[in-house]
Design an enzyme around this catalytic site. Structure first.
Site, PDB file in Angstrom:
ATOM      1  CG  ASP A  23      -1.892  -1.167   1.217  1.00  0.00           C
ATOM      2  OD1 ASP A  23      -1.985  -1.872   0.199  1.00  0.00           O
ATOM      3  OD2 ASP A  23      -2.533  -1.394   2.263  1.00  0.00           O
ATOM      4  CE  LYS A 132      -3.389  -4.492   1.094  1.00  0.00           C
ATOM      5  NZ  LYS A 132      -4.242  -3.784   2.073  1.00  0.00           N
ATOM      6  CB  CYS A 165      -2.278  -3.203   5.178  1.00  0.00           C
ATOM      7  SG  CYS A 165      -3.875  -2.369   5.028  1.00  0.00           S
TER       8      CYS A 165
END
EC number: 3.5.1.110
Length: 230
Positions: A23, A132, A165
């Site tokens: 990310d 995702k 995450c």
């Protein structure tokens, strides 16, 4: 290859390993992105980006598969789940947009600046990019099947946020029999410093290993590979 790590060194074959970049989007690493607008401090992300870039360069040179994650949803936020999903209630991005309706459609929406990877960390030919919809990179994605098809069972983690995450994906990987290593100076937490420390403690004590970029790069350098194989 033997990587020095906490709580003990770990053996990992470069051909069966992947460097995971979690990310590294404007949402999480840039001023004006989602985390910043939601009240989280993103002022310390510049050195993290530099360290991740170094790890990516070394991984590519060593033939290690590089995989980028991008977290987010369609512009209508159908993938985010409605009120029947706990994600609707707990996602700080969704909560921020409900508080500030003028941001609706701008945070973590595919195709928007917020969703895009930062300019410094762009995929190259041979890299894999996986979208995702939740914290874990294993949830509703093709990650597991991609890794198994490539014979990959060791995952080296970088990215943001360590305590959300990154940790979520490493934990899920542990349950799927993947070996997870975090490069601590190539990750950054969402929240206070203790969130980073707690996440790293959890990982090295219960779910994986912790190392750093310098150690990783030195380990996979061609000269190191030759000396370990001699």
């Amino acid at each position: 290859m033997i990587l020095n790590a906490r709580p003990e060194p770990i053996a990992f074959p470069t051909s069966a390993s992947a460097l995971i970049v979690v990310d590294m989007q404007n949402a999480y690493a840039s001023e004006g992105g989602y985390l910043d607008l939601a009240g989280f401090d993103v002022s310390a992300t510049a050195p993290i980006i530099t360290n991740i870039k170094r790890a990516i360069t070394a991984a590519r040179a060593a033939g290690i598969q590089v995989i980028f994650f991008q977290n987010g949803w369609d512009p209508q936020y159908v993938e985010a789940g409605g009120e029947g999903s706990p994600n609707w209630h707990k996602s700080n991005a969704l909560k921020t947009m409900r508080k500030q309706p003028e941001l609706m459609g701008k945070l973590l929406a595919k195709g928007d600046w917020d969703y895009a990877l930062v300019d410094e960390l762009q995929p190259q030919a041979g890299d894999i990019v996986i979208a995702k919809p939740r914290y874990s990179g294993f949830f509703n994605t093709q990650l597991d099947s991609i890794l198994r098809a490539k014979g990959i069972h060791h995952l080296i983690f970088t990215g943001i946020a360590t305590n959300v995450c990154v940790e979520s994906t490493l934990r899920d990987g542990f349950f799927f029999e993947y070996f997870g290593v975090v490069l601590e100076d190539a990750t950054h937490q969402a929240g206070p410093d203790f969130a980073q420390k707690a996440a790293l403690y959890n990982i090295e004590t219960f779910f994986g290993w912790v190392s750093d970029v310098e150690t990783f790069c030195n380990c996979i350098a061609p000269s190191a590979q030759l000396s370990q194989s001699a």
